[in-house]
Every structure is written in structure tokens, then in C-alpha cells.
Scaffold this motif. Structure first.
Motif, PDB file in Angstrom:
ATOM      1  N   GLY A   1       0.811  -1.197   0.000  1.00 46.50           N
ATOM      2  CA  GLY A   1       0.000   0.000   0.000  1.00 46.50           C
ATOM      3  C   GLY A   1       0.850   1.254   0.000  1.00 46.50           C
ATOM      4  N   GLY A   4       2.361   1.879  -3.346  1.00 47.17           N
ATOM      5  CA  GLY A   4       1.384   2.477  -4.256  1.00 47.17           C
ATOM      6  C   GLY A   4       1.233   3.967  -4.043  1.00 47.17           C
ATOM      7  N   SER A   8       2.445   6.958  -6.551  1.00 45.34           N
ATOM      8  CA  SER A   8       1.489   7.958  -6.992  1.00 45.34           C
ATOM      9  C   SER A   8       2.078   9.367  -6.885  1.00 45.34           C
ATOM     10  N   ARG A  98      -3.968   5.399 -10.739  1.00 41.18           N
ATOM     11  CA  ARG A  98      -3.999   3.938 -10.596  1.00 41.18           C
ATOM     12  C   ARG A  98      -3.184   3.483  -9.385  1.00 41.18           C
ATOM     13  N   PHE A  99      -1.984   4.035  -9.227  1.00 38.11           N
ATOM     14  CA  PHE A  99      -1.162   3.674  -8.066  1.00 38.11           C
ATOM     15  C   PHE A  99      -1.835   4.084  -6.759  1.00 38.11           C
ATOM     16  N   GLY A 102      -4.641   1.668  -6.057  1.00 41.14           N
ATOM     17  CA  GLY A 102      -4.091   0.385  -5.624  1.00 41.14           C
ATOM     18  C   GLY A 102      -3.576   0.443  -4.191  1.00 41.14           C
ATOM     19  N   TYR A 105      -6.592   0.568  -1.860  1.00 40.11           N
ATOM     20  CA  TYR A 105      -7.219  -0.754  -1.835  1.00 40.11           C
ATOM     21  C   TYR A 105      -6.423  -1.712  -0.951  1.00 40.11           C
ATOM     22  N   THR A 106      -5.107  -1.669  -1.045  1.00 40.61           N
ATOM     23  CA  THR A 106      -4.266  -2.543  -0.222  1.00 40.61           C
ATOM     24  C   THR A 106      -4.431  -2.212   1.259  1.00 40.61           C
ATOM     25  N   HIS A 122      -3.115 -13.244 -10.154  1.00 39.13           N
ATOM     26  CA  HIS A 122      -2.234 -12.176 -10.611  1.00 39.13           C
ATOM     27  C   HIS A 122      -1.715 -12.389 -12.023  1.00 39.13           C
TER      28      HIS A 122
END
Length: 142
Positions: A1, A4, A8, A98-99, A102, A105-106, A122
Motif C-alpha cells: 500500500g 502504491g 502515486s 492507478r497507483f 491500488g 485498496y491494499t 495475478h
């Protein structure tokens, strides 16, 4: 996380840096897009019909409409090549989103206690894991 979210932020800084570089490049006008008139150098899109008629090589084409659209948005792009370079900062913004998504979400999965990860979910990594499981099963069976 965390990776990500950091990715970003890096993508946002890269988008900002490329945006500045593209704006500088967009203001450069090569001789192919310039007419020399009695008033000085003029972009072919800004030339009058009389000035274009006197020129042998000037053909503004359809890019002038695109150039006017960019000018309405406050961005100066004197050549089509410079306009195409705008894809780089735009794509960095999409990558940053997107990062960021992600990473969030993590962190949400971690907060729910969903720490198990199935490698078969995956893409290519999952395919490799599935093939490895099949090979291991075949070795045990025969």
C-alpha cells in the motif's frame, strides 16, 4: 500500500516536470511553421490569406484548428509534434491515479484483515504458479 502511494506521488511530480518541459517545447516555433512578413515573423496559422498567398511553402493545414483549441485552453502548442508530447504528462496522471487507488485498496484489505494472497489471481504470475502446482502434482503422482 505504501509503495502504491509513494509511486502515486512520484508520478504526479513527473507529470508536473514533463508538463513544464512540454510547455517550453510548445512555444518553440521552427521555420517550417513561420512566415516572414513586413511585420516580422508570423505563425502560419496566424497569417492572413494574402500573406499565405505570397508564400510558396506555407500550408497551415488542419493543425491550426487544433492549435486554436489549445490556445482557448491556455496552452500554446506551435507544432503538431509538441502537441503529441502532451500524452506523457497525461499518462503520468493516469498512472498516479492507478497507483493511488491500488495503495488505498491494499490498505483497506489490511484493515479488514484480508492478508491472504492467492498468486493465481495475478495474471502471468498466477499462470506460473498454476503450472508449478501442476508440475509438482505430476512429480508426486508419477
Amino acid at each position: 500500500g505504501l509503495v502504491g502511494l509513494i509511486s502515486s506521488v512520484i508520478c504526479l511530480y513527473l507529470a508536473r516536470a514533463y508538463w513544464a518541459a512540454v510547455l517550453i517545447n510548445g512555444e518553440e516555433r521552427p521555420a517550417d511553421f513561420e512566415l516572414l512578413t513586413s511585420e516580422g515573423a508570423v505563425h502560419v496559422c496566424d497569417a492572413t490569406a494574402a500573406q499565405l498567398a505570397q508564400s510558396v511553402t506555407a500550408n497551415p493545414g488542419a493543425y491550426c484548428y487544433v492549435r486554436y483549441l489549445f490556445e482557448a485552453l491556455g496552452v500554446r502548442m506551435d507544432t503538431p509534434g509538441a502537441a503529441f508530447q502532451l500524452i506523457v504528462p497525461v499518462m503520468f496522471i493516469f498512472m498516479a491515479a492507478r497507483f493511488f487507488g491500488g495503495g488505498i485498496y491494499t490498505f483497506m484489505r489490511i484493515s479488514r484483515g484480508d492478508l491472504d494472497d492467492n498468486p493465481a489471481e495475478h495474471g502471468l504470475t498466477g499462470i506460473v504458479a498454476d503450472v508449478d502446482e501442476d508440475l509438482q502434482a505430476n512429480k508426486k503422482g508419477g
